[in-house]
Design an enzyme around this catalytic site. Sequence first.
Site, PDB file in Angstrom:
ATOM      1  CB  CYS A  19      -0.891   0.032   1.232  1.00  0.00           C
ATOM      2  SG  CYS A  19      -2.122  -1.244   1.211  1.00  0.00           S
ATOM      3  CG  ASP A  49       2.486   5.191   3.689  1.00  0.00           C
ATOM      4  OD1 ASP A  49       3.603   5.687   3.530  1.00  0.00           O
ATOM      5  OD2 ASP A  49       1.434   5.711   3.312  1.00  0.00           O
ATOM      6  CB  CYS A 102       6.449   9.830   1.962  1.00  0.00           C
ATOM      7  SG  CYS A 102       5.199  10.116   3.208  1.00  0.00           S
ATOM      8  CB  CYS A 124       2.410  10.068   7.768  1.00  0.00           C
ATOM      9  SG  CYS A 124       2.618   9.919   5.995  1.00  0.00           S
TER      10      CYS A 124
END
Length: 274
Positions: A35, A37, A61, A105
């Site tokens: 996915c 992450d 990221c 995140c």
Amino acid sequence: MWEYTDKVREHFLNPKNVGEIEHPDGVGDVGSIACGDALHLTFKLDDQGRIADAKFKTFGCASAIASASALTELIKGKTLEEAEKITNQEIANYLGGLPKEKMHCSVMGQEALEQAIASYRGTPTKEVEGTVVCECFGVTDLEIERAVRENSLKSVEDVTNYTKAGGGCERCHGAILELIAKIQGETVPEAPKPLTNIQKIKLIEETIEREIRPSLRQDGGNIELVDVIGNRVQVATRGACASCPSAPITMKNLVEAKLREFVSPDLVVEEVSS
Ligand code: FES
């Protein structure tokens, strides 16, 4: 392009507590590399029941790395009862904020911590709770409800930014709107009326003039609208753009992106000669 705070940059370039604790007391794994992450969090308690050490490994990221680094700093020295009260918003605040598109995140950090605490206590993790609403990203109704409640989310786009739900095929958008309405006690907002073709062409012309031409002109280029067929927007390049090898990238990253933002997310830009 996203704006990152100095603190995000600092935690991305020099992340704290990277690695894995041997014989940890708690382990949390969320997300998946497929996915885009994933976060692996481990912690060790001292004999007072406080988090003596915490480490992470992540695949993601700059925001994912910075959020995980911030999380480990935030939980060190805390009891589990104190640590489990940390919200994703606190992780983002610690970093001086995150771009709204990257808030998921911080949510991933919060979920990894919950999993790690649950693994220490031997209680079931939250991941299996609820009914999957977004098949593309495996996000459940309870995860969406929680994100909406804790962050006062108001739109599908907000929910996508915080949970990723809705960021794929869009089939779940209706269900997400219903969950938002349920939590806010509102009625489902009426879908906006589709533009007529004349309205669409006018809006495309205005967007090109206001949002796109000024950038192209800076490099001696230009574009002209040739035709609009349904959601296909045909444009011709002019000036420096006509011979620029990067023109296809400009078409996607500038022209199509701006037209999708200001006119309709369904538009596809095609370059034609004329
Ligand atoms: S089902 Fe949610 S984006 Fe595809």
